[in-house]
Design a protein around this motif. Sequence first.
Motif, PDB file in Angstrom:
ATOM      1  N   VAL A 147      10.274  13.425  14.774  1.00  0.00           N
ATOM      2  CA  VAL A 147      11.071  12.999  15.820  1.00  0.00           C
ATOM      3  C   VAL A 147      12.523  12.941  14.880  1.00  0.00           C
ATOM      4  CG1 VAL A 147      11.809  11.269  17.282  1.00  0.00           C
ATOM      5  CG2 VAL A 147       9.629  11.785  17.199  1.00  0.00           C
ATOM      6  N   GLU A 148      12.444  12.379  13.890  1.00  0.00           N
ATOM      7  CA  GLU A 148      13.953  12.297  13.045  1.00  0.00           C
ATOM      8  C   GLU A 148      14.313  13.644  12.706  1.00  0.00           C
ATOM      9  OE1 GLU A 148      15.408  10.367   8.724  1.00  0.00           O
ATOM     10  OE2 GLU A 148      14.025   8.811  10.120  1.00  0.00           O
ATOM     11  N   ALA A 149      13.557  14.406  11.832  1.00  0.00           N
ATOM     12  CA  ALA A 149      13.950  15.789  11.331  1.00  0.00           C
ATOM     13  C   ALA A 149      14.061  16.782  12.402  1.00  0.00           C
ATOM     14  CB  ALA A 149      13.032  16.132  10.314  1.00  0.00           C
ATOM     15  N   GLY A 150      13.270  16.655  13.678  1.00  0.00           N
ATOM     16  CA  GLY A 150      13.177  17.802  14.474  1.00  0.00           C
ATOM     17  C   GLY A 150      12.435  18.841  14.471  1.00  0.00           C
ATOM     18  N   VAL A 151      11.690  18.781  13.149  1.00  0.00           N
ATOM     19  CA  VAL A 151      11.044  20.099  12.817  1.00  0.00           C
ATOM     20  C   VAL A 151       9.818  19.460  12.151  1.00  0.00           C
ATOM     21  CG1 VAL A 151      12.585  22.093  12.520  1.00  0.00           C
ATOM     22  CG2 VAL A 151      11.895  20.251  10.621  1.00  0.00           C
ATOM     23  N   GLY A 152       8.622  20.077  11.907  1.00  0.00           N
ATOM     24  CA  GLY A 152       7.635  19.793  10.946  1.00  0.00           C
ATOM     25  C   GLY A 152       7.227  20.285   9.659  1.00  0.00           C
ATOM     26  N   GLU A 153       8.550  20.647   9.110  1.00  0.00           N
ATOM     27  CA  GLU A 153       8.257  21.165   7.641  1.00  0.00           C
ATOM     28  C   GLU A 153       9.583  21.260   7.207  1.00  0.00           C
ATOM     29  OE1 GLU A 153       8.014  25.766   9.279  1.00  0.00           O
ATOM     30  OE2 GLU A 153       6.181  24.866   8.223  1.00  0.00           O
ATOM     31  N   GLY A 154      10.020  21.771   5.768  1.00  0.00           N
ATOM     32  CA  GLY A 154      11.198  21.937   5.198  1.00  0.00           C
ATOM     33  C   GLY A 154      11.470  20.532   4.314  1.00  0.00           C
ATOM     34  N   PRO A 155      12.712  20.469   3.738  1.00  0.00           N
ATOM     35  CA  PRO A 155      13.002  19.289   2.971  1.00  0.00           C
ATOM     36  C   PRO A 155      13.498  18.100   3.631  1.00  0.00           C
ATOM     37  CG  PRO A 155      14.243  21.321   2.232  1.00  0.00           C
ATOM     38  CD  PRO A 155      13.387  21.723   3.304  1.00  0.00           C
ATOM     39  N   GLU A 156      14.173  18.382   4.892  1.00  0.00           N
ATOM     40  CA  GLU A 156      14.616  17.139   5.675  1.00  0.00           C
ATOM     41  C   GLU A 156      13.535  16.577   6.030  1.00  0.00           C
ATOM     42  OE1 GLU A 156      17.544  16.508   9.482  1.00  0.00           O
ATOM     43  OE2 GLU A 156      17.386  18.517   8.746  1.00  0.00           O
ATOM     44  N   PHE A 157      12.225  17.282   6.621  1.00  0.00           N
ATOM     45  CA  PHE A 157      11.104  16.645   7.064  1.00  0.00           C
ATOM     46  C   PHE A 157      10.228  15.857   5.919  1.00  0.00           C
ATOM     47  CE2 PHE A 157       6.606  17.152   7.607  1.00  0.00           C
ATOM     48  CZ  PHE A 157       6.361  16.276   8.674  1.00  0.00           C
ATOM     49  N   GLU A 158      10.177  16.440   4.699  1.00  0.00           N
ATOM     50  CA  GLU A 158       9.516  15.787   3.636  1.00  0.00           C
ATOM     51  C   GLU A 158      10.250  14.352   3.501  1.00  0.00           C
ATOM     52  OE1 GLU A 158       6.678  16.544   2.701  1.00  0.00           O
ATOM     53  OE2 GLU A 158       6.555  18.390   3.572  1.00  0.00           O
ATOM     54  N   ALA A 159      11.683  14.614   3.298  1.00  0.00           N
ATOM     55  CA  ALA A 159      12.376  13.264   2.868  1.00  0.00           C
ATOM     56  C   ALA A 159      12.287  12.144   4.127  1.00  0.00           C
ATOM     57  CB  ALA A 159      13.765  13.641   2.896  1.00  0.00           C
ATOM     58  N   ALA A 160      12.362  12.689   5.213  1.00  0.00           N
ATOM     59  CA  ALA A 160      11.955  11.505   6.410  1.00  0.00           C
ATOM     60  C   ALA A 160      10.456  11.137   6.400  1.00  0.00           C
ATOM     61  CB  ALA A 160      12.174  12.399   7.675  1.00  0.00           C
ATOM     62  N   LEU A 161       9.289  12.118   5.964  1.00  0.00           N
ATOM     63  CA  LEU A 161       8.151  11.670   5.811  1.00  0.00           C
ATOM     64  C   LEU A 161       7.835  10.506   4.906  1.00  0.00           C
ATOM     65  CD1 LEU A 161       5.168  12.133   6.945  1.00  0.00           C
ATOM     66  CD2 LEU A 161       5.099  14.053   5.342  1.00  0.00           C
ATOM     67  N   ALA A 162       8.510  10.667   3.733  1.00  0.00           N
ATOM     68  CA  ALA A 162       8.336   9.708   2.752  1.00  0.00           C
ATOM     69  C   ALA A 162       8.722   8.361   2.854  1.00  0.00           C
ATOM     70  CB  ALA A 162       9.183  10.481   1.349  1.00  0.00           C
TER      71      ALA A 162
END
Length: 921
Positions: free
Chosen positions: A522-537
């Motif tokens: 929801v935060e990154a708007g996608v399910g992969e990539g650096p932005e998603f990984e940072a939000a996931l962590a």
Amino acid sequence: MFQRLVRAFIGTTNDRALKRYQARVPAINALEPQIKALSDDALRGRTAEFRAQLAAGKTLDDILPEAFAVVREAGRRVMGMRHFDVQMIGGMVLHEGKIAEMKTGEGKTLVATLPVYLNALSEKGVHVVTVNDYLAKRDAEWMGRLYGFLGLTTGVIVHGLTDEERRAAYACDVTYGTNNEFGFDYLRDNMKYRLEDMVQREFNYAIVDEVDSILVDEARTPLIISGPTDDTSELYNRVNAVMKELVKDKSLYEKDEKFKTVHLVEAGTEKLEEMLAEAGLLTEGGLYDIQNVSLVHHANQSLRAHALFTRDVDYIVKKVTEFGQTQDKVIIIDEFTGRMMEGRRYSDGLHQALEAKEGVPVQPENQTLASITFQNYFRLYPKLAGMTGTAATEADEFSEIYKLDVVEIPTNVPVARADSDDEVYRNAQEKYDAVIALVEESRAKGQPILVGTTSIEKSELIAGLLKQKKIPHQVLNARQHEQEAGIIAQAGRPGAVTIATNMAGRGTDIQLGGNAEMLARVEAGVGEGPEFEAALAKHKAEVEAVRPKVKEAGGLLVIGTERHESRRIDNQLRGRSGRQGDPGASRFFLSLEDDLMRIFGSDRMGGMLEKLGLKPGEAIIHPWINKALEKAQKKVEARNFDTRKNLLKYDDVMNNQRKEVYAQRKAFMTTEDVSETVHEMRRETIGAMVDKAIPENAYPEQWDLVGLQEKVERILGLNLPVADWAREEGIDETEVRERLEKAADEAYAARVANIGPELMRQVEKSLLLQIFDAVWKEHLLALDHLRQGIGLRAYGQRDPLNEYKSEAFNLFNAMLVDLRERVTSVLMRIEIRTDAPPPMPEPVRVMDMRHPAPDGAMGGELEYADAGEAPAYGTAVQAARAPMTAAAVDPNDPTTWANTPRNAPCPCGSGKKYKHCHGRG
């Protein structure tokens, strides 16, 4: 007693099945070290090895342990998820073509990868069926990584794809999509005119996710492709104006909420006739006279719209933008999932009546072009399997209709949820007060709460009460459909309060502390990539920090504010709590004013509770209440099952005919030259004409040769002195038949020579398919009309189903006779134009679906409207015709005039047709 003893000694059927599957798990586990040692390329290479083994004669069962071990290792490497042993059991159940009942949170999506991979090795394609486009796209993307790693291709079928995109998706090893899309593609394929235009392959194997929702809840909903009929929107609006006034007096009609029916009493009928006459709608005779049958239909649907349907419960009115225009639309709410059913419409004019009631633009009605029920569509698959969290309550239906056994798969960790007995209050106000009090109490200790409701109206009522108490909350219903994933992702946070309208097929777990992956998406708007990984962590750290607090507070508390007609829906709500051994609790709050209690409970229950000393604000809590409610739910489920079974019995009649028509149609498409079929149709048509005019053992003076001559001219286009033949000595029925056949064959041969054999073969095939579609469409309409009135045969002590079978059989035979006559008549008169045909416009296709009628009749349909009618016969000829030019004909060179088609203007400039000018003789 005896059954209990047997179960105690040898276990239940389910226990014995689980032991058999469990015995195969050690073999899979033993392969794990060996498979784990393989490199990525070597692991991927096992796919080609498996296919080679299958080609050499091995079966899928032979390679199952090794294939499952490969998928398990691929899941660990690609997604960081290792299949549990119980998931292996679930995979074996699905592979055998059964239903795996697995609790919420047990990873059904991951389980499906095991049988999907194994069955995809046969290269015949595997379909994974989901309940909505979101889940189809999500699962295809998510699990597609695993399949892609192992060398398989993955496709997804969603609304809005072109035929080329659909064909490519179906050609993949694994294809995800919704039940509606798969069904509509099947119907559309059987309306195509060339094999290469079809998108689906032969059916092989399908796994249906949320199988109870698709094969049970939606089984009363036939899929229909339809085309437009005459616009009667103004009549709906005028009848609505009358009905709006009439329903204000409730004494004029009777409503049965148990069976969801409504009808006018005698005084109501008289009043309606009077009001319709004043409005200028009833001009002659009584309301129920034959000339007013359309008016009765509109009045009945308008009455149902006003008396049985409630805004924000059964449907909502929402602004929708289509083709650049924004307008209000009536959108149905799915009673089982609480979702908006975009594009779906009630059948038989009911949706139009609702549109008139709400003052939104009334859409035109449509006529059936093709239809199939979900039962008959999914029975086309040689192997079918399903998975859900709640199937045991419908096991009998799955077994009887689909020949599917249900196997309950044990949870990976024992369920720790505490399910409390229901609390029953005297009225709704007392019930809601108790719900709010429990929410406040649980929230104070940091416990997340999920409040389940049965309608948007109820969810917004509870939201209003929470707002008054200044309790922060989120509402999940059809109005908040787009924010669904984000709301559910937050539902496990400490003290979070989420109100949801039904929870079936949500496809997202409520995890204690929050769903880190969904929060990151929801935060990154996608399910992969650096932005998603940072939000996931970041979110993983947050969730891990608060999860112990949530567990200490008791885990997720599920509060049910009403019992649903189906036990499965209640179980789905309960199942949201206690996933993977987490602590949790559930409790249902009921009142005597609830629909289920009011309609199916005893009328004396309220008085009985008062006699027992139940004071205002107090609840009665007893296991007997739970058992009584369960009995009421079982009765409703049994009634709904009977409705679906009855629908299937009638549809089976049509299904046998549909399979015959589609098979014959496909045979026509695969045959390059249908001239022999056309010739046989002409002979049969002539034979039927002669048999009718010359009955067996009749004298020549009894023959109807005048009528035969008229038919010969009308159908064959031949002007023959048939009426004079009776005066000839020694003529008989065989002689008449042979003369007609010879004359027709000669006339047709001349036409073929004139048009050209190659072009005529194209024309014959195109026209044969076009006319076949036309008579089939008319046959479907006739069956619709037959079905609506066949129930009246019961008054004559006749079985309506047997009557329907007999009448449908006669109608089908009449359709075949009509087909032969039309094909013969058109081809005997066909002419080819020389001017280039205009380009055929692509029909504008709009999804237009219908939903079950609430009276439980055959009723509801799911409809795909096609704004373009089938091309006229002339257009079909133009489309089939090879390009013809006038380049070979030079008006200044008479030696080229012989190339002029016989029906074209003569090149000499006389203005006459060539055959009547220089082409004579």
